[in-house]
Design an enzyme around this catalytic site. Structure first.
Site, PDB file in Angstrom:
ATOM      1  N   PHE A  83       0.850  -1.194   0.000  1.00 19.54           N
ATOM      2  CA  PHE A  83       0.000   0.000   0.000  1.00 19.54           C
ATOM      3  C   PHE A  83       0.890   1.250   0.000  1.00 19.54           C
ATOM      4  O   PHE A  83       1.995   1.249   0.539  1.00 19.54           O
ATOM      5  CB  PHE A  83      -0.917  -0.027   1.232  1.00 19.54           C
ATOM      6  CG  PHE A  83      -1.846   1.143   1.297  1.00 19.54           C
ATOM      7  CD1 PHE A  83      -2.763   1.364   0.281  1.00 19.54           C
ATOM      8  CD2 PHE A  83      -1.794   2.036   2.349  1.00 19.54           C
ATOM      9  CE1 PHE A  83      -3.613   2.458   0.324  1.00 19.54           C
ATOM     10  CE2 PHE A  83      -2.648   3.128   2.407  1.00 19.54           C
ATOM     11  CZ  PHE A  83      -3.556   3.343   1.395  1.00 19.54           C
ATOM     12  N   HIS A 157      -0.460  -5.875   7.761  1.00 11.92           N
ATOM     13  CA  HIS A 157      -1.247  -7.052   7.347  1.00 11.92           C
ATOM     14  C   HIS A 157      -1.044  -8.217   8.324  1.00 11.92           C
ATOM     15  O   HIS A 157      -1.560  -9.301   8.053  1.00 11.92           O
ATOM     16  CB  HIS A 157      -0.811  -7.575   5.969  1.00 11.92           C
ATOM     17  CG  HIS A 157      -1.084  -6.656   4.827  1.00 11.92           C
ATOM     18  ND1 HIS A 157      -0.621  -6.908   3.551  1.00 11.92           N
ATOM     19  CD2 HIS A 157      -1.760  -5.494   4.747  1.00 11.92           C
ATOM     20  CE1 HIS A 157      -1.001  -5.944   2.732  1.00 11.92           C
ATOM     21  NE2 HIS A 157      -1.685  -5.062   3.432  1.00 11.92           N
ATOM     22  N   GLN A 180      -7.726  -0.219  10.150  1.00 14.21           N
ATOM     23  CA  GLN A 180      -8.687   0.336   9.196  1.00 14.21           C
ATOM     24  C   GLN A 180      -9.724  -0.754   8.857  1.00 14.21           C
ATOM     25  O   GLN A 180      -9.528  -1.939   9.122  1.00 14.21           O
ATOM     26  CB  GLN A 180      -7.893   0.822   7.955  1.00 14.21           C
ATOM     27  CG  GLN A 180      -8.704   1.468   6.849  1.00 14.21           C
ATOM     28  CD  GLN A 180      -9.102   0.458   5.805  1.00 14.21           C
ATOM     29  OE1 GLN A 180      -8.520  -0.620   5.715  1.00 14.21           O
ATOM     30  NE2 GLN A 180     -10.104   0.791   5.015  1.00 14.21           N
ATOM     31  N   TYR A 219       1.343  21.676  29.166  1.00 12.70           N
ATOM     32  CA  TYR A 219       1.597  22.654  28.100  1.00 12.70           C
ATOM     33  C   TYR A 219       3.086  22.850  27.831  1.00 12.70           C
ATOM     34  O   TYR A 219       3.525  23.925  27.463  1.00 12.70           O
ATOM     35  CB  TYR A 219       0.888  23.977  28.426  1.00 12.70           C
ATOM     36  CG  TYR A 219      -0.615  23.853  28.256  1.00 12.70           C
ATOM     37  CD1 TYR A 219      -1.160  23.486  27.025  1.00 12.70           C
ATOM     38  CD2 TYR A 219      -1.482  24.066  29.312  1.00 12.70           C
ATOM     39  CE1 TYR A 219      -2.529  23.329  26.861  1.00 12.70           C
ATOM     40  CE2 TYR A 219      -2.857  23.918  29.156  1.00 12.70           C
ATOM     41  CZ  TYR A 219      -3.372  23.546  27.924  1.00 12.70           C
ATOM     42  OH  TYR A 219      -4.732  23.391  27.762  1.00 12.70           O
TER      43      TYR A 219
HETATM   44  C1  LIG Z   1      -3.490  -0.475   5.403  1.00 13.38           C
HETATM   45  C2  LIG Z   1      -2.036  -0.368   5.238  1.00 13.38           C
HETATM   46  C3  LIG Z   1      -1.290   0.719   5.723  1.00 13.38           C
HETATM   47  C4  LIG Z   1      -1.928   1.981   6.239  1.00 13.38           C
HETATM   48  O1  LIG Z   1      -2.859   1.832   7.220  1.00 13.38           O
HETATM   49  P1  LIG Z   1      -4.082   2.873   7.359  1.00 13.38           P
HETATM   50  O2  LIG Z   1      -4.603   2.543   8.721  1.00 13.38           O
HETATM   51  O3  LIG Z   1      -5.046   2.590   6.270  1.00 13.38           O
HETATM   52  O4  LIG Z   1      -3.529   4.253   7.309  1.00 13.38           O
HETATM   53  C5  LIG Z   1       0.084   0.673   5.630  1.00 13.38           C
HETATM   54  N1  LIG Z   1       0.716  -0.366   5.058  1.00 13.38           N
HETATM   55  C6  LIG Z   1       0.040  -1.399   4.544  1.00 13.38           C
HETATM   56  C7  LIG Z   1       0.815  -2.523   3.930  1.00 13.38           C
HETATM   57  C8  LIG Z   1      -1.356  -1.422   4.586  1.00 13.38           C
HETATM   58  O5  LIG Z   1      -2.030  -2.429   4.028  1.00 13.38           O
END
Ligand SMILES: *Cc1c(COP(=O)(O)O)cnc(C)c1O
Length: 401
Positions: A83, A157, A180, A219
């Site tokens: 990704f 993953h 996510q 702060y």
């Molecule tokens: C989903 C993912 C990310 C980023 O995660 P988010 O929570 O969507 O920002 C980073 N690296 C890989 C390989 C991913 O699949």
């Protein structure tokens, strides 16, 4: 082949709802005991000493690089078959991503090609446990030690995956996870950094909490941090998700093993390599390669379309290596992003010249089955194998359509 849907995602329980409402009713929605409880439980689940939650996996990657001291002018070696966040996080901390190729039979970063890409500016290597299959951590740790590199795991993953009995994430200097919506444990959004190194954990906490320091005044801000905190509502959902993760992972592993058994002699495709040192595999997706030269003119995308018509939700996954994205190609007049054109780096970075042959092959030939498919029953795996067999047998007709 089939009309019934595969299991839907996410999976929830009545107790999740109760926990979420408990937080809702308490009015304490922010940075409290549920976040702390989840950090401790998730770190323990992965055999790590420290866990620092944050808003998502993307900022967890940026935090990891910052907490490890990566910054302007540094090179970080990344795979191109992943990704976007794996590479964009490097740019976000003003460092330069350098792409090394992947292996065809694991889709993971190839340590031999990483070694070739090491320069005097290389400060870190950022492998991805793609689809939940851990990279060879023995080789990567030795490589990092030999060349004095930071080793950050993109474990976005690999929730629950283990290398030689130890959870991924804190095998290198640190590692990050995403929660996510599409991931195997989710709160819609969310992320965590795991590490065994207290200094990295403290710096990561500071970066995610506006640059505050442990024991410092509210702060008083020491580092150039940001507000990347997770809410109590997210943590409440994740605590429920975590309770089911191990059992779901075991189920995905069992179904994946059965599916591999059914597919191992199937013509026209090739499966990923198994490694006995991988003692748990999250199977974020089940990946196989479509071998176009054997299919009498049927393309990968035509095959996947046929597979979906048979009721099996296959997809092409990442269909270009990251460096082919417009951000890296920077063709035409658009804005130029630092550090791709960066006065500090002192070198011209030209991603239009990058070629990672295996990543290009997998982008064309990779086929993914999403993880909820592996939460089904054994007989559902038989449907997948039968559908692929049926398409293989009809390949000549399909090529003419
Ligand atoms: C989903 C993912 C990310 C980023 O995660 P988010 O929570 O969507 O920002 C980073 N690296 C890989 C390989 C991913 O699949």
């Amino acid at each position: 082949m089939r009309r019934e849907p595969f299991p839907s995602w996410p999976v929830t329980a009545v107790t999740d709802r109760e926990r979420l409402l408990e937080v809702f009713d308490s009015g304490k929605w922010w940075y409290g005991e549920k976040v702390k409880e989840f950090e401790e439980k998730y770190a323990a689940f992965h055999d790590a000493r420290y866990g620092v939650t944050c808003a998502n996996g993307t900022v967890a990657l940026e935090t990891a690089l910052l907490a490890c001291g990566i910054g302007a002018g540094d090179e970080v070696i990344v795979p191109p078959y992943t990704f976007m966040a794996t590479a964009s996080a490097v740019l976000k901390v003003n460092a330069v991503p350098v792409f090394a190729d992947i292996e065809l039979d694991t889709c993971n970063l190839d340590p031999a090609d990483v070694e070739k890409k090491i320069s005097c500016k290389t400060k870190a290597v950022l492998p991805v446990h793609l689809g939940g299959l851990p990279v060879d951590m023995d080789v990567f740790k030795a490589l990092a030690k030999q060349h004095n590199l930071v080793l950050v795991e993109d474990a976005c993953h690999s929730w629950g995956s283990k290398w030689k009995g130890k959870g991924t994430g804190a095998i290198g200097d640190c590692g990050v996870f995403s929660f996510q919506m599409s991931k195997n444990i989710t709160a819609g959004e969310g992320g965590i950094l795991l590490t065994d190194n207290e200094d990295i954990a403290d710096r990561a906490r500071s970066y995610t909490n506006c640059g505050r320091l442990k024991g410092g005044a509210w702060y008083e801000h020491y580092l150039l941090g940001s507000n990347l905190r997770m809410t109590e509502l997210q943590a409440a959902i994740l605590l429920g998700q975590l309770e089911r993760l191990e059992e779901q992972t075991l189920r995905r592993e069992r179904n994946a093993a059965y599916l591999s058994e059914l597919l191992k002699d199937m013509p026209g495709i090739s499966l990923m390599r198994q490694d006995p040192r991988v003692t748990r595999h999250s199977y974020h997706m089940y990946i196989f390669r479509f071998l176009p030269e054997e299919w009498s003119g049927v393309s990968r995308d035509r095959f996947l379309e046929a597979l979906r018509s048979e009721g099996i939700p296959g997809s092409a996954g990442y269909n270009v290596p990251l460096y082919k994205n417009p951000l890296f190609q920077q063709k035409g007049e658009g804005p130029k992003h630092c550090p791709i054109s960066c006065p500090y780096y002192g070198l011209e970075v030209d991603y239009s010249q990058v070629v990672c042959a295996n990543a290009e092959t997998i982008s064309r030939e990779g086929c993914w089955l999403p993880h909820p498919v592996l939460l089904a029953e054994e007989r559902d795996m038989e449907d997948i194998a039968k559908a692929i067999r049926k398409i293989w047998e009809g390949r000549r007709e399909l090529a003419d359509v």
